[in-house]
Design a protein around this motif. Structure first.
Motif, PDB file in Angstrom:
ATOM      1  N   SER A  51      54.191  19.186  62.761  1.00 12.78           N
ATOM      2  CA  SER A  51      54.939  19.692  61.373  1.00 12.78           C
ATOM      3  C   SER A  51      53.755  19.807  60.396  1.00 12.78           C
ATOM      4  CB  SER A  51      55.774  18.586  61.024  1.00 12.78           C
ATOM      5  OG  SER A  51      55.004  17.348  60.838  1.00 12.78           O
ATOM      6  N   VAL A  52      54.200  20.561  59.137  1.00 11.44           N
ATOM      7  CA  VAL A  52      53.411  20.760  58.026  1.00 11.44           C
ATOM      8  C   VAL A  52      54.120  20.356  56.800  1.00 11.44           C
ATOM      9  CG1 VAL A  52      52.165  22.132  56.664  1.00 11.44           C
ATOM     10  CG2 VAL A  52      52.016  22.526  59.055  1.00 11.44           C
ATOM     11  N   GLU A  53      53.936  19.220  56.256  1.00  9.35           N
ATOM     12  CA  GLU A  53      54.647  18.815  55.117  1.00  9.35           C
ATOM     13  C   GLU A  53      53.830  18.742  53.768  1.00  9.35           C
ATOM     14  OE1 GLU A  53      56.957  15.329  56.154  1.00  9.35           O
ATOM     15  OE2 GLU A  53      55.468  14.704  57.483  1.00  9.35           O
ATOM     16  N   GLN A  54      54.551  18.438  52.634  1.00 10.87           N
ATOM     17  CA  GLN A  54      54.051  18.159  51.330  1.00 10.87           C
ATOM     18  C   GLN A  54      54.782  16.983  51.018  1.00 10.87           C
ATOM     19  OE1 GLN A  54      54.051  21.488  48.633  1.00 10.87           O
ATOM     20  NE2 GLN A  54      53.951  20.078  46.929  1.00 10.87           N
ATOM     21  N   ILE A  55      53.726  15.711  50.774  1.00 12.80           N
ATOM     22  CA  ILE A  55      54.202  14.588  50.362  1.00 12.80           C
ATOM     23  C   ILE A  55      53.337  13.930  49.052  1.00 12.80           C
ATOM     24  CG2 ILE A  55      55.652  13.995  52.590  1.00 12.80           C
ATOM     25  CD1 ILE A  55      53.279  12.561  53.306  1.00 12.80           C
ATOM     26  N   THR A  56      53.477  12.791  48.631  1.00  9.50           N
ATOM     27  CA  THR A  56      52.523  12.480  47.941  1.00  9.50           C
ATOM     28  C   THR A  56      51.618  11.438  48.632  1.00  9.50           C
ATOM     29  OG1 THR A  56      53.793  10.153  47.496  1.00  9.50           O
ATOM     30  CG2 THR A  56      54.169  11.925  45.859  1.00  9.50           C
ATOM     31  N   TYR A  57      50.446  11.241  47.850  1.00  5.43           N
ATOM     32  CA  TYR A  57      49.343  10.667  48.748  1.00  5.43           C
ATOM     33  C   TYR A  57      49.784   9.123  49.047  1.00  5.43           C
ATOM     34  CZ  TYR A  57      44.864   8.537  50.050  1.00  5.43           C
ATOM     35  OH  TYR A  57      43.780   7.907  50.661  1.00  5.43           O
ATOM     36  N   ASP A  58      50.543   8.538  48.043  1.00  2.00           N
ATOM     37  CA  ASP A  58      51.144   7.185  48.512  1.00  2.00           C
ATOM     38  C   ASP A  58      52.007   7.130  49.778  1.00  2.00           C
ATOM     39  OD1 ASP A  58      51.362   4.394  47.614  1.00  2.00           O
ATOM     40  OD2 ASP A  58      53.562   4.987  47.017  1.00  2.00           O
ATOM     41  N   GLU A  59      53.036   7.894  49.803  1.00  4.00           N
ATOM     42  CA  GLU A  59      53.787   8.207  50.826  1.00  4.00           C
ATOM     43  C   GLU A  59      53.086   8.105  52.173  1.00  4.00           C
ATOM     44  OE1 GLU A  59      57.781  10.187  49.734  1.00  4.00           O
ATOM     45  OE2 GLU A  59      56.194  11.448  49.388  1.00  4.00           O
TER      46      GLU A  59
ATOM     47  N   ILE B   2      41.370   8.795  47.981  1.00  7.11           N
ATOM     48  CA  ILE B   2      40.775   9.939  47.728  1.00  7.11           C
ATOM     49  C   ILE B   2      41.353  10.547  46.838  1.00  7.11           C
ATOM     50  CG2 ILE B   2      39.857  10.347  50.167  1.00  7.11           C
ATOM     51  CD1 ILE B   2      42.169  12.276  50.657  1.00  7.11           C
ATOM     52  N   VAL B   3      42.620  10.212  46.346  1.00  8.33           N
ATOM     53  CA  VAL B   3      43.006  10.842  45.084  1.00  8.33           C
ATOM     54  C   VAL B   3      44.031   9.599  44.552  1.00  8.33           C
ATOM     55  CG1 VAL B   3      43.105  13.319  45.646  1.00  8.33           C
ATOM     56  CG2 VAL B   3      44.962  11.800  46.560  1.00  8.33           C
ATOM     57  N   SER B   4      44.665  10.008  43.474  1.00 10.37           N
ATOM     58  CA  SER B   4      45.469   8.884  43.127  1.00 10.37           C
ATOM     59  C   SER B   4      46.896   8.799  43.620  1.00 10.37           C
ATOM     60  CB  SER B   4      45.818   9.221  41.424  1.00 10.37           C
ATOM     61  OG  SER B   4      46.608  10.573  41.236  1.00 10.37           O
ATOM     62  N   PRO B   5      47.751   7.867  43.663  1.00 15.80           N
ATOM     63  CA  PRO B   5      48.777   7.741  44.525  1.00 15.80           C
ATOM     64  C   PRO B   5      50.020   8.665  44.430  1.00 15.80           C
ATOM     65  CG  PRO B   5      48.041   5.670  43.751  1.00 15.80           C
ATOM     66  CD  PRO B   5      47.112   6.522  42.975  1.00 15.80           C
ATOM     67  N   GLY B   6      49.949   9.200  43.046  1.00 12.92           N
ATOM     68  CA  GLY B   6      50.973  10.111  43.011  1.00 12.92           C
ATOM     69  C   GLY B   6      50.753  11.637  43.289  1.00 12.92           C
TER      70      GLY B   6
ATOM     71  N   CYS C 226      45.067  15.162  56.152  1.00 10.38           N
ATOM     72  CA  CYS C 226      45.799  15.123  54.992  1.00 10.38           C
ATOM     73  C   CYS C 226      44.781  15.902  53.974  1.00 10.38           C
ATOM     74  CB  CYS C 226      46.160  13.535  54.537  1.00 10.38           C
ATOM     75  SG  CYS C 226      46.406  13.208  52.776  1.00 10.38           S
ATOM     76  N   ILE C 227      45.490  16.906  53.157  1.00 10.54           N
ATOM     77  CA  ILE C 227      44.295  17.591  52.276  1.00 10.54           C
ATOM     78  C   ILE C 227      45.147  17.506  50.998  1.00 10.54           C
ATOM     79  CG2 ILE C 227      43.434  19.777  51.839  1.00 10.54           C
ATOM     80  CD1 ILE C 227      43.592  20.274  54.917  1.00 10.54           C
ATOM     81  N   PRO C 228      44.462  17.079  50.072  1.00  9.36           N
ATOM     82  CA  PRO C 228      45.151  16.967  48.435  1.00  9.36           C
ATOM     83  C   PRO C 228      45.101  18.362  47.943  1.00  9.36           C
ATOM     84  CG  PRO C 228      43.469  15.243  48.887  1.00  9.36           C
ATOM     85  CD  PRO C 228      43.322  16.194  50.080  1.00  9.36           C
ATOM     86  N   PHE C 229      46.366  18.600  47.363  1.00  5.98           N
ATOM     87  CA  PHE C 229      46.478  19.845  46.756  1.00  5.98           C
ATOM     88  C   PHE C 229      45.449  19.954  45.488  1.00  5.98           C
ATOM     89  CE2 PHE C 229      48.335  22.039  43.035  1.00  5.98           C
ATOM     90  CZ  PHE C 229      48.680  23.375  43.526  1.00  5.98           C
ATOM     91  N   ILE C 230      44.851  19.385  44.970  1.00  7.43           N
ATOM     92  CA  ILE C 230      43.880  19.474  44.067  1.00  7.43           C
ATOM     93  C   ILE C 230      42.521  20.207  44.767  1.00  7.43           C
ATOM     94  CG2 ILE C 230      44.563  18.075  42.156  1.00  7.43           C
ATOM     95  CD1 ILE C 230      42.378  15.990  43.000  1.00  7.43           C
ATOM     96  N   VAL C 231      42.260  19.724  46.139  1.00 11.92           N
ATOM     97  CA  VAL C 231      41.456  20.330  46.733  1.00 11.92           C
ATOM     98  C   VAL C 231      41.500  21.739  47.239  1.00 11.92           C
ATOM     99  CG1 VAL C 231      40.065  20.213  48.857  1.00 11.92           C
ATOM    100  CG2 VAL C 231      40.434  18.164  47.802  1.00 11.92           C
ATOM    101  N   LEU C 232      42.830  22.091  47.553  1.00 15.12           N
ATOM    102  CA  LEU C 232      43.414  23.461  47.839  1.00 15.12           C
ATOM    103  C   LEU C 232      43.414  24.224  46.723  1.00 15.12           C
ATOM    104  CD1 LEU C 232      45.870  22.483  50.886  1.00 15.12           C
ATOM    105  CD2 LEU C 232      43.312  23.332  50.975  1.00 15.12           C
ATOM    106  N   GLU C 233      43.544  23.763  45.700  1.00 12.62           N
ATOM    107  CA  GLU C 233      43.888  24.547  44.205  1.00 12.62           C
ATOM    108  C   GLU C 233      43.377  25.998  44.252  1.00 12.62           C
ATOM    109  OE1 GLU C 233      45.942  23.439  40.101  1.00 12.62           O
ATOM    110  OE2 GLU C 233      44.423  22.154  40.789  1.00 12.62           O
ATOM    111  N   PRO C 234      41.827  25.816  44.357  1.00 13.81           N
ATOM    112  CA  PRO C 234      41.204  27.286  44.175  1.00 13.81           C
ATOM    113  C   PRO C 234      41.677  28.309  45.242  1.00 13.81           C
ATOM    114  CG  PRO C 234      39.608  25.155  44.167  1.00 13.81           C
ATOM    115  CD  PRO C 234      40.959  24.938  44.762  1.00 13.81           C
ATOM    116  N   ILE C 235      42.228  27.866  46.310  1.00 10.38           N
ATOM    117  CA  ILE C 235      42.479  28.931  47.344  1.00 10.38           C
ATOM    118  C   ILE C 235      43.916  28.920  47.616  1.00 10.38           C
ATOM    119  CG2 ILE C 235      40.309  28.892  48.690  1.00 10.38           C
ATOM    120  CD1 ILE C 235      41.723  27.004  50.585  1.00 10.38           C
ATOM    121  N   ILE C 236      44.861  28.198  46.783  1.00  9.92           N
ATOM    122  CA  ILE C 236      46.382  28.206  47.077  1.00  9.92           C
ATOM    123  C   ILE C 236      46.855  29.553  47.219  1.00  9.92           C
ATOM    124  CG2 ILE C 236      47.137  28.008  44.741  1.00  9.92           C
ATOM    125  CD1 ILE C 236      48.033  25.705  47.561  1.00  9.92           C
TER     126      ILE C 236
END
Length: 188
Positions: A19-27, A125-129, A151-161
């Motif tokens: 699977s590929v899913e988007q969740i919060t880091y805390d989850e 590696i990032v804030s929980p939210g 697990c890749i944070p959105f802020i890391v992927l933002e430049p190539i989103i």
């Protein structure tokens, strides 16, 4: 990655994207066991870190095969010893190398292992939210089945989103395979 494991461990290993899913880091942190195997890595030229998480049963089966065993897991839940951590460091480093190719059409990433941890509660590696992308890989090694999560944070992927969509991928693939493309002509 499956071919690498099969050759390295001298046994059939299958790795499939579950699977590929988007969740919060805390989850994500709450969904994994403690202890586990956490490889924290960077993705230059992108800023920030990501995590490669290997389920303990699978991790110990890999280590058992590396040390000449049948690929058995352990009965008692525990963290890695220094020797096991050193071997797992090398294995994770090679696993990260195999992430370069699938990302090549999107961005020239060079994943680099930063460190190995075992407690997800202390790996921040990032804030929980913050939103993260989780790629879950179902891995079968002999009679052991376990998960590898990336697990890749959105802020890391933002430049190539903007490049992470089907239209971009398809158009870049067509350009590369276009017979009039000068790079394709030079490659022939």
């Amino acid at each position: 990655m499956g071919t690498y494991f099969s050759a390295q461990l001298r046994t059939p290993v299958t790795v499939e994207v579950l699977s590929v899913e988007q969740i919060t880091y805390d989850e994500f942190v709450r969904s994994i066991n403690n202890p586990t195997i956490l490889a924290i890595f960077s993705l230059p030229p992108l800023d920030g870190n990501a995590i490669l998480e290997i389920n303990l049963d699978l991790g110990f089966a890999i280590l058992d095969r590396m040390f000449g065993g049948p690929g058995a897991t352990i009965d008692k839940v525990r963290g890695l010893t220094e020797i096991e951590e050193t071997v797992m460091d090398r294995i994770c480093d090679k696993m990260l190398y195999y992430l370069e190719e699938p990302w090549a059409t999107i961005a020239p990433l060079k994943p680099m292992l930063e460190r190995i941890d075992s407690n997800p509660q202390f790996t921040q590696i990032v804030s929980p939210g913050e939103m993260v992308v989780i790629v879950s890989l179902e891995t079968k090694l002999g009679g052991v089945m376990g998960m590898i999560n990336i697990c890749i944070p959105f802020i890391v992927l933002e430049p190539i989103i903007s490049k992470l969509n089907v239209h971009y991928y398809y158009s870049s693939t067509v350009r590369q395979n276009d017979p009039g493309n000068s790079k394709a002509i030079k490659h022939r």
